[in-house]
Scaffold this active site. Structure first.
Site, PDB file in Angstrom:
ATOM      1  N   GLU A  48       9.259  12.335  -1.349  1.00 38.09           N
ATOM      2  CA  GLU A  48       9.613  11.288  -2.308  1.00 38.09           C
ATOM      3  C   GLU A  48       9.477  11.857  -3.713  1.00 38.09           C
ATOM      4  OE1 GLU A  48       8.316   6.706  -3.507  1.00 38.09           O
ATOM      5  OE2 GLU A  48       6.847   7.996  -2.510  1.00 38.09           O
ATOM      6  N   LYS A 119      14.529   2.054  -1.492  1.00 36.04           N
ATOM      7  CA  LYS A 119      13.185   1.603  -1.128  1.00 36.04           C
ATOM      8  C   LYS A 119      13.109   0.085  -1.133  1.00 36.04           C
ATOM      9  CE  LYS A 119       8.378   2.904  -2.231  1.00 36.04           C
ATOM     10  NZ  LYS A 119       7.583   3.752  -3.151  1.00 36.04           N
ATOM     11  N   CYS A 164       7.803   5.834   1.585  1.00 31.09           N
ATOM     12  CA  CYS A 164       6.387   5.649   1.245  1.00 31.09           C
ATOM     13  C   CYS A 164       5.842   4.268   1.596  1.00 31.09           C
ATOM     14  CB  CYS A 164       6.164   5.972  -0.227  1.00 31.09           C
ATOM     15  SG  CYS A 164       4.429   6.318  -0.638  1.00 31.09           S
TER      16      CYS A 164
END
Length: 287
Positions: A48, A119, A164
């Protein structure tokens, strides 16, 4: 193990500095190095935020268009040159002057963009962990959340993508499993204050609950940066066992994924056919 059930993967745990060109060049060198070390390499995964510092004040400065931005063009050309799939960690994507996303791109061996994951769950913490220090971070101050699940075909296998903080949400992993995914990949810059508690725990939980492989790729740790990543890029198998784990500094992990293990685990412990959705749905209605 038949070739159709085998995937050779590289997790590239790389340092990140303040210069995009240097970071992208380091990524190119690392992927090329991994391919030289193992000519059978089929998939390379970057961290990331691999091309720029992970900080609210830098997001707009280093944001790029996808796919025409320079970082994407380099990844496209590299995937084509090496004839491999590349999961390009994540970069900050600019859609409009004031709309930014934390976005993972996926490139095929033909150099084509075959996946774009924005995301879904933006990172927001305000914690004080005893003996580990505290942290405050809120991506929502600068970024827009994505709304779509992203599944890509990697050498004939369905792979679900998250970034994440997305891995904290079992519902997302379960949706991917229900849609036929055999593996979940999360490029992740997990912060140092959470890493010791939850990094391995979350990955093993997602893998065990959904009986699939989970892989994460972190930036290398830099204790002098404003945001300190935990490191420890990892592959977890469908039994929930850690198959490979990096340390904290720069490291390339190259390993084989045996997808026949997914079939074996689901056959030996058939939890999904046993799920009592009739009871779950009834209880939810009562709520």
């Amino acid at each position: 193990m038949s070739d159709s059930k085998k995937l050779t993967i590289a997790l590239l745990q790389l340092p990140v500095c303040n210069d995009v060109a240097t970071n992208v060049d380091n990524a190119v060198k690392a992927i090329t190095e991994a391919k030289l070390k193992n000519p059978n390499l089929q998939l390379a995964v970057l961290p990331e935020g691999f091309n720029a510092p992970y900080a609210i004040e830098y997001f707009s400065k280093y944001a790029e268009k996808i796919p025409e931005g320079q970082t994407c063009q380099v990844l496209s050309q590299l995937a084509y040159s090496l004839k491999i799939y590349i999961i390009g960690g994540s970069i900050i994507e600019r859609v409009e002057p004031d709309k930014l996303y934390n976005t993972c791109t996926v490139w095929s061996p033909s150099g084509k963009l075959i996946g774009r994951h924005r995301k879904i769950h933006l990172f927001h913490i305000d914690i004080d962990v005893e003996n580990e220090g505290g942290a405050y971070f809120n991506e929502g101050l600068a970024l827009t959340a994505g709304n779509d699940l992203t599944i890509v075909d990697i050498a004939g296998h369905k792979v679900g993508l998250g970034i994440c903080h997305d891995k904290r949400f079992e519902e997302l992993a379960r949706a991917y499993r229900n849609l036929g995914c055999e593996m979940l990949i999360y490029p992740s810059a997990f912060c140092i204050c959470q890493g010791p508690m939850h990094w391995e725990l979350l990955q093993r939980a997602r893998a065990s609950d959904n009986q699939l492989f989970v892989a994460t790729c972190s930036p290398a740790r830099d204790n002098k940066s404003g945001y300190v990543a935990y490191g420890h890029s990892m592959i977890v198998d469908p039994w929930g066992r850690v198959q490979r784990e990096a340390g904290a500094t720069r490291q390339l992990i190259i390993d084989d994924i045996d997808f026949s293990m997914v079939d074996a685990v689901r056959r030996q412990i058939p939890i999904f056919p046993q799920r009592r959705t009739d009871i779950y749905n009834t209880q939810l209605i009562k709520q």
